[in-house]
Each structure stands twice: as C-alpha cells, then as structure tokens.
Design a protein around this motif. Structure first.
Motif, PDB file in Angstrom:
ATOM      1  N   ARG A   1       0.842  -1.189   0.000  1.00 20.04           N
ATOM      2  CA  ARG A   1       0.000   0.000   0.000  1.00 20.04           C
ATOM      3  C   ARG A   1       0.885   1.250   0.000  1.00 20.04           C
ATOM      4  O   ARG A   1       1.960   1.265   0.599  1.00 20.04           O
TER       5      ARG A   1
ATOM      6  N   SER B   1      -1.176   2.895  -4.462  1.00 24.06           N
ATOM      7  CA  SER B   1      -0.848   1.489  -4.247  1.00 24.06           C
ATOM      8  C   SER B   1      -0.642   0.740  -5.559  1.00 24.06           C
ATOM      9  O   SER B   1       0.279  -0.082  -5.692  1.00 24.06           O
ATOM     10  N   GLY B   2      -1.494   0.991  -6.531  1.00 23.20           N
ATOM     11  CA  GLY B   2      -1.380   0.260  -7.787  1.00 23.20           C
ATOM     12  C   GLY B   2      -0.235   0.716  -8.662  1.00 23.20           C
ATOM     13  O   GLY B   2       0.090   0.055  -9.661  1.00 23.20           O
ATOM     14  N   ASP B   3       0.401   1.837  -8.291  1.00 18.89           N
ATOM     15  CA  ASP B   3       1.467   2.397  -9.124  1.00 18.89           C
ATOM     16  C   ASP B   3       2.847   2.203  -8.501  1.00 18.89           C
ATOM     17  O   ASP B   3       3.831   2.715  -9.033  1.00 18.89           O
TER      18      ASP B   3
END
Length: 763
Positions: A134, A147-149
C-alpha cells in the motif's frame, strides 16, 4: 524423562536399522542366499538381583502397591534455551521492523517518485524479503492512493519504492504512509514519512505520544487495517487518513477512532485504565495542554461518551433536557464564554473545556482527575517511601522506614496534613497502614501465618503504640512469628495522605508503591533478593492508576503482590464457607489458585477461544474470566434466595450451589473477557528481559491446585502441580498440552513432605 529416553532408544534403533539397510543395499554384488542358523550359544552369567518388590501394604514405597512418583519436571530437557524445542524460540516474535534514512527524490526520467529507506530488525540486521502493498499520501486534507502504481527493489536491505507518474507530488507538502510485507513470513508493517514537509504541523500537539502507545501495545505495534503500525510512531501515521477526505469520503478523526476503540464503542475492547485520565495517551506537556483546552462540544465529547443516552450522564439532578442532545448541538451556549446569548454569564454557567468538565471526577481506585491527569499519581510520584532495615532479635521485629515528599524528608508520625506535610498512619485524616509479613520456602514467599486462608500473610495495623519516629525515622515493632524458614519479607501497606487538589481544607490519598524488605530470620541482615520475574514498571505502564489494590493498601509493586498471590494461595476456603462443592462450582473445581503466573496468564488470555473459564471466589464478589459468558457453567442461573434487601438492591445474588444460610453466599457477579493489546507470545510485555523461562525447581515452588484439608495453614496435604507445568498450561490449557506436561512431570498430587519432597528430589 523416562518416556523421552524410551522414545529416543526406539527411534535410534529404527534409524540405525534403516541406515544399515540403505548402507548394505548400496554395495555392488549379490548378497547370496541366507545361511543356516547357528547352534544355540551357552547361557550367560546371571545378572545382579533386582530391588525388593513392594509388599502391597500402605507405606512409604507407595499406596497399595503403586509405584512412588519422583516429583521432577523434565521440561528443560527439550524446552530450555538452545534445546531442539526451545520455549524461548517458540515464543519469539516476528522481527520488529525498523525503518530509517527515508528520502524522496524525483526519478531520472522526471516522471516517477522514488522513496529510499533502510529496513532492519530490532537488532539492526537487514531485512531482505519485503515487498510493497500500500502507498497513500495526504496533501493537506485530500488522500491519494498510489498502491497500484508502486513497485519496490532491494539491495542489501536498502529499498527503493518507485511510484509511477508521481513526480508532481514532490512539490506538495504531504504525509506518506506505506504498508510493506515480508514475502517469506507474511509479516506486515506500516511506516510513514513527510515530504517535502509535514502538512499537519499545526496539529502535532493533538497527536498521541509514541511512548504512550508503546507502553501498552509494545514495540510490536498496533495491529489495525491488516498490519502493525510501529508503536514508537504514535498516532502520526494514522493522521494520513483519519481527519482527511479519503477517496472522496470524510474519514473519522484520529480522536474519534482512538477514543471509540479504547472506550469499547467501536469494538468490545477492554481498556486497562481510565478514559478521564487524558495524560495516559497525551503524555507530553504540549499534547495535554491542547487536550485540556478543547471546548466542551457534542462532537468532541461523544467520541468518548458515545451519546447522551448512557450511564455517563447523571440526569437525577434535573438535567434531563440533555437527553435529546447530539453531535450537532451547540454546547457552547452554556459551556463557556458566549456573550451573544443571555444564558451565559462572563465565564459561562457550566464547564467550558475538557479540563474543567472532568476536574474532580474520581477513578475506580480513588484517584481524583485534575487537569487531565490522575492526581493520586502526580502527587504520589513526589514520594520516596522505603523500608530501610529489619532487626530480628528472635522476640520482636524492629522495622525501620522513612519517607520524603517533593524532595524533602518528612515526619512519618505527623498527625496533621498540611502543604508539604503528609500523613501516614496518625491523625484523623490517615488511613490505616499495616505491616504484612510472609516467609520463604525455596525462593518464594509462601509461608503466610494466616490460619484462615492458605499461604496468606497476616498483618499488624500501625499505631502510636507500636510505631515511633525519633529523628524523623519511623520504627515499627511487632512480635516475631514462629515459622520454619530462613528469610522473610515485610511490606508496609497503605497510602499516604496529602492536601486535596479539590479543597486545601480536605485531604486525599495518593498512590505510592508499597515498600517491601527481605531479611534473614534471626538477624539484622538483608536477604538475597528474590529472582526477578515480572517488571512492575511494565504493569503500571499499561494499568496507569488502575492496578488492583485490595481496599487501597497494596499498591503498584509486584514484590508486595507476591506476598499473597503466591504458589500456596487457593480460595477453596471461600467456597467451603459458601457451601459450594466442585460439582456446583462455576469452573467444576474445589478451589482455584490466585498465584501470580496463573492469574495473570489466565486473565490476559481470557479471550482466546477454547480457554476454560478462570473463576475466583472472593468475599467481595465472584470474578469470572472467559471468552464468553456462555463458557461459564450456571453463570446465568439467578436466584436471590437468602439475600438481604440491601444485597439485592446492589445487584448481588446467590452463588450457584451456595448455602442460602451462609452470610457470604450472596455476592456480586463480575464477568470479564479481557483483550490483551499485544501478541500473547510477547512474554516480555510483563516479564523481565532475562527471566528464567524454565524455573529452577529448588527456587520456584510448585502450585497448590487443591488446598487439602480445612486446616488452611497446613501445606503438607496440598495437591501440587509443578511450577514449569503451571506456567505452560495456564496459557496452553487444552487437554493434549496438559497431558504432555504431566507425562514429563507429574499429574497434580500430594507428596509426603509437600514441597520439600520436590526440593529433596532435585538435590
């Protein structure tokens, strides 16, 4: 141990056979057909004669022909430190992560943001196998998830988190929080950092102290949101989301979630001290000052009180109009300065801020809250109260003790409380001080002289007849006890009295740790100190001003607690007085020990599923600890037969199975399911760093599981359980664990000479 040796021999024989089989099979060539059996060899010489058998009669060799038990615990063979099933290793915590040298920089491509940091365990060894889970940033009130990057790379414990297309964030003051996970163990933790600067600088005094969090939650941290927040960081990481707009949704403030969790409003959390003592969490001066100045408001007050519809509010004084108020109410109309309303005079008609609102409220241990702190503690901290020596001439004990207050020596015999002049035992304002004494077998003070309760100490009240104070040094003289022991312990129970914070014409008691002193019987020599097992500072670090004190005279010192909460203690005498038999008891026992390790292990693990109920019968109430009230048999069977009107009015009821004719059979019933704020295997939450995990059987005395006959002072007929066994099965309370412990020690039973049988067997 015998079984271990048998298993070892059998296993070794099997391994040798397998090894030889594999070894022979590895040779080239055919083994050929089996040869003919050889002739029978001559008989060997006769072996030595075995020991004489038991004649089957009662006697020292055993009862009715049964083998005698040698009462030795072999736990240390397998479970001592360094052994193949080491107990310290089995209880070791996962690494407590330490994050350092956090830096931010725009990546070389000008698009990404790079976050560099070092990751190590508490000993400084690099942690090598962590990944990123995260990543959030709060830029002045708006939280963004990255978080996704985010990706992560590691070289020798130096990590780089790369956040794609986040270079623009480098220009905005933000608080970043990251969750990382060990890919091998699954251990997770959060850490935070500010870049370029702290966006909450003006709110810092309202945050909680990291040291305050760690006092209860320990260095392992606070486990919420799927991972541990490093306790030393306090509430700072939490501010990233709490008090901000998170994905377009207003999140509850840090104050709201912290207060509501600790007060049990959000979850069934049990808080170990008092919510009115704000200084427990807001422990730094700037933090407490800010909290005390907060205005009385519905929004602020309800974070602790929940609503007006609860027992916190006293509507009996004609204040029923409060019942309809909620978070939106303008409490400032009455609480504080508001010249625009006719209801309010210059300073308001009701307390204006948090400090004023709580000033004068009392705690369950007699403390008075003043300016956000428990004054019984703040005043108590000014005392140095010590027993300085014991002279034992075989007839009397002459016990010397001194005290100072606020750095100045005081007269222990002072009878009039005044500023700088506390009172101890003399005068109208004094509570009674008592001198307790107990005596050691092995290294444990289990020989109390009480004839009414197993293992309990007797006490003598201090008075002007037995205590004098020439030169400001008190000497209390009491008769010696006729006991067979080598060393004794005296404890001076009670509380000093000082001028009240509420009214200088009144007095109040304060919490000062109970002084103790150990001496060699028949001499004036101090005794060798008992082994250190539990650290009192760790107890009071969590139980601030709330550690149980039994009527007020046993305070905040584990050395005092051990005088009564010892291995010989057992409350069977209470059950007998009430007429309760084992088949009727809430736990199915004839009696229960309240010895320290049993009591504390059982209470702190009470919420663990599968734990049997731990029930203590007292003359002031029945106390049950279990995962759920349904786990305590017959707890919900309510009868008031034989109870007086006053007892019924106080909510007391007949103890199940109790004799209605007994004067002690109507009792308050108290059920608790304590929450422990750490991992149960974190032994050093209470214990000293180097405590002996597998105790020495000549020092740590076996526990009384049943107090034998009603001759309560007689310990010879007590049913005993080994000290190491007790330490283990109080947490590992399932049947297989107990069976394993008993197989490698002994099942609870009495021995011909009681605990001396064990000491002799070890020697």
């Amino acid at each position: 141990m015998r079984q271990f040796n048998v298993l070892f021999r059998v296993s070794w024989t099997f391994l040798v056979a397998v090894f030889l089989t594999f070894g022979l099979a590895g040779c080239e060539g055919d083994d050929g057909a089996a040869g003919q059996a050889g002739a029978q060899g001559p008989a060997g010489p006769a072996g030595p004669a075995g020991p004489a058998g038991n004649d089957g009669n009662d006697g020292a060799d055993g009862a009715d022909g049964t083998a005698s038990i040698i009462p030795l615990e072999s736990c240390g063979v397998c479970h001592s430190e360094g052994s193949f099933a080491s107990a310290p290793a089995a209880h070791a915590l996962d690494p407590i992560e330490s994050v350092s040298n956090v830096t931010f920089a725009v990546a070389a491509n000008g698009l990404d943001l790079e976050v560099n940091f070092d990751l190590a365990d508490e000993a400084g060894a690099p942690l090598m196998t962590y990944g990123i889970q995260r990543a959030y940033a709060n830029a002045g009130g708006i939280v963004t998830s990255y978080s996704g990057d985010a990706t992560i790379a590691n070289i020798g414990g130096n990590y780089t988190i790369t956040i794609a297309d986040a270079a623009a964030a480098a220009a905005v003051d933000s608080r970043w929080v990251f969750r990382i996970e060990d890919s091998v163990t699954g251990t997770r933790t959060y850490f935070h950092a500010d870049f370029p600067n702290n966006p909450f600088a003006g709110d810092d005094p309202l945050a909680v102290s990291g040291n305050a969090c760690q006092a209860c939650h320990g260095p392992e941290g606070i486990r919420v949101h799927g991972a541990n927040f490093i306790a030393s960081e306090g509430g700072e990481p939490c501010l990233t989301c709490h008090g901000a707009v998170f994905f377009g949704t207003e999140r509850p403030t840090l104050a709201q979630v912290a207060h509501e969790y600790h007060n049990g409003l959000r979850d069934e959390i049990t808080y170990p001290t008092y919510m009115t003592n704000c200084s427990v969490c807001h422990s730094e001066e700037a933090q407490l000052t800010a909290v005390n100045a907060m205005p009385v408001s519905g929004e602020g007050c309800f974070t602790c009180h929940g609503s007006m519809d609860n027992d916190d509010w006293d509507f009996s004084a004609g204040l029923t109009f409060h019942e309809g108020y909620d978070e939106t109410t303008n409490c400032g109309l009455c609480h504080g300065d508001n010249p625009e309303t006719p209801l309010v005079v210059e300073t308001g008609i009701a307390p204006a801020n948090v400090a004023e609102f709580h000033n004068g409220t009392t705690t369950g241990r007699g403390g008075i809250i003043w300016d956000g702190a428990d004054s019984s503690l703040t005043e108590g901290a000014k005392f140095d109260w010590q027993i300085t020596g014991v002279v034992d001439d075989g007839v009397n004990l002459a016990i010397s003790w001194t005290a100072s207050y606020d750095g100045n020596s005081v007269d222990p015999c002072n009878a009039t409380v005044a500023a700088g002049a506390p009172v101890f035992f003399a005068g109208d304002d004094a509570d009674t001080l008592s001198m307790y004494r107990s005596y050691a077998q092995g290294d444990d003070f289990i020989i109390g002289t009480s004839t009414n309760a197993p293992g309990q100490a007797d006490r003598v009240a201090l008075s002007n007849d037995n205590t004098t104070c020439p030169g400001g040094i008190a000497t209390t003289i009491i008769p010696v006890d006729d006991v067979d022991a080598e060393k004794g312990r005296v404890a001076l129970g009670g509380k000093p009295v000082v001028v009240s914070v509420l009214d200088p014409a009144e007095a109040m008691e304060v919490r000062v740790p109970t002084p103790t002193y150990d001496w060699v019987l028949g001499t004036s020599d101090p005794a060798v100190a008992r082994r250190a097992v539990v650290d009192t500072d760790k107890c009071v670090g969590c139980h601030v001003g709330s550690l149980y004190q039994h009527g007020g005279d046993r305070v905040d010192n584990v050395d005092m607690c051990l005088v009564c909460h010892n291995a010989a203690s057992n409350e069977k005498y209470r059950r007998v007085a009430m007429g309760v038999e084992a088949s009727e008891a809430y736990d199915g026992k004839t009696g229960e020990t309240f010895e320290m390790k049993t009591m504390l292990h059982r209470i702190h693990s009470a919420r663990v599923e599968g734990q049997p109920p731990y029930v203590i019968y007292r003359s002031r109430g029945i106390y049950a600890f279990a995962p759920d009230v349904a786990d305590v048999p017959n707890w919900d069977v309510i009868s008031t037969e034989g109870c007086t009107e006053d007892e019924i009015a106080r909510g007391e009821r007949l103890v199940f199975g109790g004799d209605p004719e007994s004067s002690t059979s109507c009792q308050p019933h108290n059920f608790h399911s304590a929450t422990f704020p750490r991992s149960l295997n974190e032994c050093t939450a209470c214990h000293t760093e180097d405590f002996m995990v597998i105790p020495d059987q000549t020092q740590s005395m076996a526990n009384t599981t049943e107090a034998g006959s009603t001759d309560w002072a007689n310990q010879i007929d007590d049913v005993l359980q080994g000290a190491a066994t007790t330490a283990c099965v109080t947490c590992h309370a399932d049947g297989p664990s107990k069976g394993h412990a008993y197989q490698n020690s002994w099942a609870p039973q009495a021995f011909p000479e009681g605990r001396q049988t064990i000491i002799d067997a070890v020697n």
